[in-house]
Design a protein around this motif. Structure first.
Motif, PDB file in Angstrom:
ATOM      1  N   ASP A  12       0.837  -1.211  -0.001  1.00  0.00           N
ATOM      2  CA  ASP A  12       0.119  -0.375  -0.131  1.00  0.00           C
ATOM      3  C   ASP A  12       0.765   1.207   0.017  1.00  0.00           C
ATOM      4  OD1 ASP A  12       0.259   0.962   2.806  1.00  0.00           O
ATOM      5  OD2 ASP A  12       0.066  -1.088   3.182  1.00  0.00           O
ATOM      6  N   LYS A  13       0.371   2.354  -0.388  1.00  0.00           N
ATOM      7  CA  LYS A  13       0.915   3.488  -0.577  1.00  0.00           C
ATOM      8  C   LYS A  13       1.668   4.028   0.619  1.00  0.00           C
ATOM      9  CE  LYS A  13       0.276   8.471  -2.325  1.00  0.00           C
ATOM     10  NZ  LYS A  13      -0.499   9.416  -2.701  1.00  0.00           N
ATOM     11  N   ALA A  14       0.905   3.968   1.967  1.00  0.00           N
ATOM     12  CA  ALA A  14       1.387   4.555   3.193  1.00  0.00           C
ATOM     13  C   ALA A  14       2.692   3.774   3.537  1.00  0.00           C
ATOM     14  CB  ALA A  14       0.297   4.315   4.400  1.00  0.00           C
ATOM     15  N   PHE A  15       2.788   2.216   3.172  1.00  0.00           N
ATOM     16  CA  PHE A  15       3.907   1.641   3.764  1.00  0.00           C
ATOM     17  C   PHE A  15       4.982   1.983   2.747  1.00  0.00           C
ATOM     18  CE2 PHE A  15       6.894  -2.090   3.527  1.00  0.00           C
ATOM     19  CZ  PHE A  15       7.051  -2.153   5.090  1.00  0.00           C
ATOM     20  N   ARG A  16       4.698   2.074   1.381  1.00  0.00           N
ATOM     21  CA  ARG A  16       5.780   2.410   0.282  1.00  0.00           C
ATOM     22  C   ARG A  16       6.579   3.809   0.708  1.00  0.00           C
ATOM     23  NH1 ARG A  16       2.955   1.076  -3.738  1.00  0.00           N
ATOM     24  NH2 ARG A  16       2.104   3.187  -4.339  1.00  0.00           N
ATOM     25  N   GLU A  17       5.589   4.706   1.251  1.00  0.00           N
ATOM     26  CA  GLU A  17       6.419   6.113   1.566  1.00  0.00           C
ATOM     27  C   GLU A  17       6.918   5.611   3.074  1.00  0.00           C
ATOM     28  OE1 GLU A  17       6.864   9.110   0.453  1.00  0.00           O
ATOM     29  OE2 GLU A  17       5.896   8.174  -1.261  1.00  0.00           O
ATOM     30  N   LYS A  18       6.873   4.767   3.710  1.00  0.00           N
ATOM     31  CA  LYS A  18       7.670   4.525   4.817  1.00  0.00           C
ATOM     32  C   LYS A  18       9.079   3.893   4.528  1.00  0.00           C
ATOM     33  CE  LYS A  18       6.321   1.404   8.201  1.00  0.00           C
ATOM     34  NZ  LYS A  18       5.555   0.904   9.480  1.00  0.00           N
ATOM     35  N   CYS A  19       8.867   3.110   3.477  1.00  0.00           N
ATOM     36  CA  CYS A  19       9.967   2.356   2.986  1.00  0.00           C
ATOM     37  C   CYS A  19      10.985   3.407   2.412  1.00  0.00           C
ATOM     38  CB  CYS A  19       9.711   1.327   2.319  1.00  0.00           C
ATOM     39  SG  CYS A  19       8.819   0.042   2.745  1.00  0.00           S
ATOM     40  N   TYR A  20      10.298   4.589   1.513  1.00  0.00           N
ATOM     41  CA  TYR A  20      11.041   5.526   0.787  1.00  0.00           C
ATOM     42  C   TYR A  20      11.752   6.367   1.845  1.00  0.00           C
ATOM     43  CZ  TYR A  20       9.130   4.311  -3.478  1.00  0.00           C
ATOM     44  OH  TYR A  20       8.664   3.644  -4.867  1.00  0.00           O
ATOM     45  N   ARG A  21      11.084   6.562   3.199  1.00  0.00           N
ATOM     46  CA  ARG A  21      11.873   7.545   4.150  1.00  0.00           C
ATOM     47  C   ARG A  21      12.937   6.751   4.724  1.00  0.00           C
ATOM     48  NH1 ARG A  21       6.225   8.827   5.394  1.00  0.00           N
ATOM     49  NH2 ARG A  21       6.256   7.260   7.002  1.00  0.00           N
ATOM     50  N   ARG A  22      12.831   5.463   4.748  1.00  0.00           N
ATOM     51  CA  ARG A  22      13.713   4.560   5.548  1.00  0.00           C
ATOM     52  C   ARG A  22      15.014   4.650   4.404  1.00  0.00           C
ATOM     53  NH1 ARG A  22      17.203   3.169   9.042  1.00  0.00           N
ATOM     54  NH2 ARG A  22      18.138   1.030   9.006  1.00  0.00           N
ATOM     55  N   ILE A  23      14.753   4.383   3.026  1.00  0.00           N
ATOM     56  CA  ILE A  23      15.938   4.738   2.323  1.00  0.00           C
ATOM     57  C   ILE A  23      16.488   5.986   2.230  1.00  0.00           C
ATOM     58  CG2 ILE A  23      16.344   4.474  -0.389  1.00  0.00           C
ATOM     59  CD1 ILE A  23      14.328   2.444  -0.639  1.00  0.00           C
ATOM     60  N   ASP A  24      15.793   6.810   2.548  1.00  0.00           N
ATOM     61  CA  ASP A  24      16.287   8.354   2.553  1.00  0.00           C
ATOM     62  C   ASP A  24      17.238   8.393   3.873  1.00  0.00           C
ATOM     63  OD1 ASP A  24      15.062   9.731   0.483  1.00  0.00           O
ATOM     64  OD2 ASP A  24      13.455  10.182   1.651  1.00  0.00           O
ATOM     65  N   GLU A  25      16.974   7.826   4.751  1.00  0.00           N
ATOM     66  CA  GLU A  25      17.762   7.663   6.100  1.00  0.00           C
ATOM     67  C   GLU A  25      19.001   6.983   5.654  1.00  0.00           C
ATOM     68  OE1 GLU A  25      15.410   5.778   8.969  1.00  0.00           O
ATOM     69  OE2 GLU A  25      13.900   7.404   9.216  1.00  0.00           O
ATOM     70  N   LEU A  26      18.997   5.919   5.102  1.00  0.00           N
ATOM     71  CA  LEU A  26      20.165   5.059   4.642  1.00  0.00           C
ATOM     72  C   LEU A  26      20.980   6.135   3.570  1.00  0.00           C
ATOM     73  CD1 LEU A  26      18.557   1.605   4.254  1.00  0.00           C
ATOM     74  CD2 LEU A  26      19.799   2.410   6.120  1.00  0.00           C
ATOM     75  N   LEU A  27      20.577   6.694   2.840  1.00  0.00           N
ATOM     76  CA  LEU A  27      21.330   7.523   1.763  1.00  0.00           C
ATOM     77  C   LEU A  27      22.232   8.710   2.893  1.00  0.00           C
ATOM     78  CD1 LEU A  27      18.992   7.758  -1.395  1.00  0.00           C
ATOM     79  CD2 LEU A  27      21.213   6.396  -0.980  1.00  0.00           C
ATOM     80  N   ALA A  28      21.289   9.332   3.784  1.00  0.00           N
ATOM     81  CA  ALA A  28      21.863  10.256   4.311  1.00  0.00           C
ATOM     82  C   ALA A  28      23.028   9.868   5.342  1.00  0.00           C
ATOM     83  CB  ALA A  28      20.810  10.877   5.252  1.00  0.00           C
ATOM     84  N   ALA A  29      22.911   8.595   5.695  1.00  0.00           N
ATOM     85  CA  ALA A  29      24.133   7.941   6.579  1.00  0.00           C
ATOM     86  C   ALA A  29      25.195   7.634   5.505  1.00  0.00           C
ATOM     87  CB  ALA A  29      23.578   6.853   7.190  1.00  0.00           C
ATOM     88  N   GLY A  30      25.085   7.829   4.016  1.00  0.00           N
ATOM     89  CA  GLY A  30      26.375   7.642   3.454  1.00  0.00           C
ATOM     90  C   GLY A  30      26.460   6.156   2.700  1.00  0.00           C
ATOM     91  N   ARG A  31      25.216   5.485   2.692  1.00  0.00           N
ATOM     92  CA  ARG A  31      25.058   4.236   2.132  1.00  0.00           C
ATOM     93  C   ARG A  31      25.169   4.349   0.661  1.00  0.00           C
ATOM     94  NH1 ARG A  31      22.525   0.268   5.369  1.00  0.00           N
ATOM     95  NH2 ARG A  31      23.116   1.229   7.818  1.00  0.00           N
ATOM     96  N   THR A  32      25.540   3.176  -0.210  1.00  0.00           N
ATOM     97  CA  THR A  32      25.647   3.148  -1.685  1.00  0.00           C
ATOM     98  C   THR A  32      24.461   2.670  -2.077  1.00  0.00           C
ATOM     99  OG1 THR A  32      28.013   3.270  -1.679  1.00  0.00           O
ATOM    100  CG2 THR A  32      26.787   2.654  -3.799  1.00  0.00           C
TER     101      THR A  32
END
Length: 205
Positions: A140-160
């Motif tokens: 669902d859209k709400a969970f997808r957005e939560k996943c995207y925020r998690r990916i944003d966090e990982l990128l902000a932490a310097g992940r590739t």
């Protein structure tokens, strides 16, 4: 038939790369080579650091085991220690929104629940390289957005990041660089906007 051939590129630490191309052009094969799921028939794939693979995301889960048992099994197979699994267990279950299903056999979960559980486990790994292959197209859209925020966090932490998607908005959200694959070869490597423009022009869109 060569799924990929004569594809060569380097990736710097912390880059976010979108992989684009029509279906059957080698995108998923590329991610499987990076993850070590596939071995190249010729050439060399050098990966410096561990990989957290969000590809074929529900693979490795066992239908007759409970959610609790599958978290321990899958996280352990990815190299997480018992102590680390115990420390992260509640956060994984909470992220997956499966608090009421911890002792339910995995085979009784809906497809959306399975994806939520798999993403919750893999996104907790500390590996420096994250591979995402169209897995968030379900759910669902709400969970997808939560996943995207998690990916944003990982990128902000310097992940590739390697990100495979047909959604241009998502590619632009996460990625600064694009790899355009066509018939198993690398047709373009450049800024994501330029790569998407070339892909659209070739596709007649």
């Amino acid at each position: 038939f060569w799924a990929l051939r004569h594809v060569s590129f380097d990736v710097r630490h912390g880059e976010a790369i979108g992989v684009v191309g029509r279906n059957g052009q080698g995108k998923s094969t590329l991610l499987k080579l990076v993850s070590g799921v596939l071995l190249p028939d010729e050439g060399v794939v050098e990966v410096h650091g561990g990989v957290a693979p969000l590809i074929e995301i529900t693979g490795g889960f066992v239908g007759d085991l409970t959610v609790r048992e599958n978290v321990r099994l899958t996280a352990g197979l990815h190299g997480m220690s018992r102590a680390e699994i115990a420390r992260r267990f509640d956060a994984i279950i909470a992220f997956a929104e499966l608090e009421d299903f911890v002792d339910t056999p995995y085979k009784h979960l809906s497809s959306g629940m399975k994806v939520r559980l798999a993403f919750a486990v893999v996104s907790q790994l500390e590996e420096p390289i994250l591979l995402v292959d169209e897995v968030l197209a379900v759910g669902d859209k709400a969970f997808r957005e939560k996943c995207y925020r998690r990916i944003d966090e990982l990128l902000a932490a310097g992940r590739t990041l390697f990100f495979v998607s047909h959604n241009e908005r998502d590619l632009r959200r996460f990625c600064t660089r694009g790899l355009y694959l066509d018939r198993g070869s690398l047709k373009m490597d450049g800024p994501i906007d330029e790569v998407l423009a070339r892909y659209r022009a070739d596709s007649g869109v």
